[in-house]
Design a protein around this motif. Structure first.
Motif, PDB file in Angstrom:
ATOM      1  N   VAL A  17       0.730  -1.485   0.348  1.00  0.00           N
ATOM      2  CA  VAL A  17      -0.574   0.294   0.067  1.00  0.00           C
ATOM      3  C   VAL A  17       0.782   1.014  -0.004  1.00  0.00           C
ATOM      4  N   ILE A  18       2.173   1.157   0.822  1.00  0.00           N
ATOM      5  CA  ILE A  18       2.927   2.403   0.970  1.00  0.00           C
ATOM      6  C   ILE A  18       3.872   2.687  -0.335  1.00  0.00           C
ATOM      7  N   GLU A  19       3.792   1.650  -0.788  1.00  0.00           N
ATOM      8  CA  GLU A  19       4.347   2.249  -2.884  1.00  0.00           C
ATOM      9  C   GLU A  19       3.824   2.627  -3.352  1.00  0.00           C
ATOM     10  N   THR A  20       2.624   1.152  -3.133  1.00  0.00           N
ATOM     11  CA  THR A  20       2.006   2.363  -4.929  1.00  0.00           C
ATOM     12  C   THR A  20       0.947   3.776  -4.396  1.00  0.00           C
ATOM     13  N   ILE A  21       1.310   4.039  -3.543  1.00  0.00           N
ATOM     14  CA  ILE A  21       1.094   5.498  -2.579  1.00  0.00           C
ATOM     15  C   ILE A  21       1.884   6.228  -2.566  1.00  0.00           C
ATOM     16  N   ALA A  22       2.822   6.000  -2.798  1.00  0.00           N
ATOM     17  CA  ALA A  22       4.425   6.794  -2.961  1.00  0.00           C
ATOM     18  C   ALA A  22       4.405   7.385  -4.762  1.00  0.00           C
ATOM     19  N   ASP A  26       3.427  10.641  -5.617  1.00  0.00           N
ATOM     20  CA  ASP A  26       4.800  11.451  -5.961  1.00  0.00           C
ATOM     21  C   ASP A  26       5.800  11.245  -4.379  1.00  0.00           C
ATOM     22  N   MET A  27       5.514  11.205  -3.496  1.00  0.00           N
ATOM     23  CA  MET A  27       5.766  10.492  -2.245  1.00  0.00           C
ATOM     24  C   MET A  27       7.203   9.718  -1.719  1.00  0.00           C
ATOM     25  N   ASP A  28       7.738  10.333  -1.432  1.00  0.00           N
ATOM     26  CA  ASP A  28       8.944   8.885  -0.976  1.00  0.00           C
ATOM     27  C   ASP A  28       8.389   8.542   0.084  1.00  0.00           C
ATOM     28  N   PRO A  29       8.492   7.012   0.094  1.00  0.00           N
ATOM     29  CA  PRO A  29       8.006   6.679   1.056  1.00  0.00           C
ATOM     30  C   PRO A  29       7.882   6.632   2.020  1.00  0.00           C
ATOM     31  N   LEU A  30       9.749   6.622   2.038  1.00  0.00           N
ATOM     32  CA  LEU A  30      10.212   6.657   4.503  1.00  0.00           C
ATOM     33  C   LEU A  30       9.364   8.126   4.953  1.00  0.00           C
ATOM     34  N   PRO A  34       0.506  11.995   6.088  1.00  0.00           N
ATOM     35  CA  PRO A  34       0.259  11.723   7.511  1.00  0.00           C
ATOM     36  C   PRO A  34       0.859  10.230   6.847  1.00  0.00           C
ATOM     37  N   PRO A  35       1.493   9.526   7.835  1.00  0.00           N
ATOM     38  CA  PRO A  35       1.835   7.945   8.253  1.00  0.00           C
ATOM     39  C   PRO A  35       0.557   7.328   7.719  1.00  0.00           C
ATOM     40  N   LEU A  36       1.066   5.707   7.165  1.00  0.00           N
ATOM     41  CA  LEU A  36      -0.575   6.010   6.468  1.00  0.00           C
ATOM     42  C   LEU A  36      -1.260   4.953   7.992  1.00  0.00           C
ATOM     43  N   TYR A  37      -0.372   4.365   9.213  1.00  0.00           N
ATOM     44  CA  TYR A  37      -1.022   4.024  10.383  1.00  0.00           C
ATOM     45  C   TYR A  37      -1.598   5.098  10.872  1.00  0.00           C
ATOM     46  N   ASP A  77      -7.022   5.006  -6.947  1.00  0.00           N
ATOM     47  CA  ASP A  77      -7.570   5.528  -8.060  1.00  0.00           C
ATOM     48  C   ASP A  77      -6.752   7.166  -8.468  1.00  0.00           C
ATOM     49  N   GLY A  78      -5.732   7.290  -7.871  1.00  0.00           N
ATOM     50  CA  GLY A  78      -5.110   9.147  -7.989  1.00  0.00           C
ATOM     51  C   GLY A  78      -6.450   9.879  -7.617  1.00  0.00           C
ATOM     52  N   ARG A  79      -7.012  10.255  -6.881  1.00  0.00           N
ATOM     53  CA  ARG A  79      -8.308  11.267  -6.860  1.00  0.00           C
ATOM     54  C   ARG A  79      -7.158  12.667  -5.647  1.00  0.00           C
ATOM     55  N   GLY A  80      -7.094  13.022  -5.564  1.00  0.00           N
ATOM     56  CA  GLY A  80      -6.516  14.117  -4.704  1.00  0.00           C
ATOM     57  C   GLY A  80      -5.012  14.023  -3.867  1.00  0.00           C
ATOM     58  N   ALA A  81      -4.963  14.408  -3.364  1.00  0.00           N
ATOM     59  CA  ALA A  81      -3.895  14.569  -2.529  1.00  0.00           C
ATOM     60  C   ALA A  81      -3.184  15.976  -3.170  1.00  0.00           C
TER      61      ALA A  81
END
Length: 81
Positions: A17-22, A26-30, A34-37, A77-81
């Motif tokens: 999930v983190i890798e896909t969101i990143a 274009d966010m750094d997964p590290l 906010p943190p995924l948790y 889905d790519g919407r937002g952020a």
């Protein structure tokens, strides 16, 4: 499918999930904020799939709808952020 990312499962589903969101944002997964948790209990999510559950999970994170299907494929889905 512009703005869409799909990631096939290979590690813990929370890492997928983190890798896909990143990838989508274009966010750094590290250093994602906010943190995924803060959006979902990542330990419970990993445990659900590690224990062989056949389930789909959908939740919101930072303006995106995240979906994990019963084969642990993660879609953002790519919407937002």
């Amino acid at each position: 499918m512009d703005g869409m990312a799909v990631h096939e499962a290979r590690d813990q589903v929370s890492i997928d999930v983190i890798e896909t969101i990143a990838s989508v944002t274009d966010m750094d997964p590290l250093t994602m904020e906010p943190p995924l948790y803060e959006a979902i209990d990542t330990d419970a999510l990993d445990s659900l799939y590690e224990n062989g559950a056949v389930a789909s999970v959908e939740f919101e994170y930072n303006g995106h709808t995240i979906r994990i299907d019963d084969e642990q494929t993660v879609t953002v889905d790519g919407r937002g952020a």
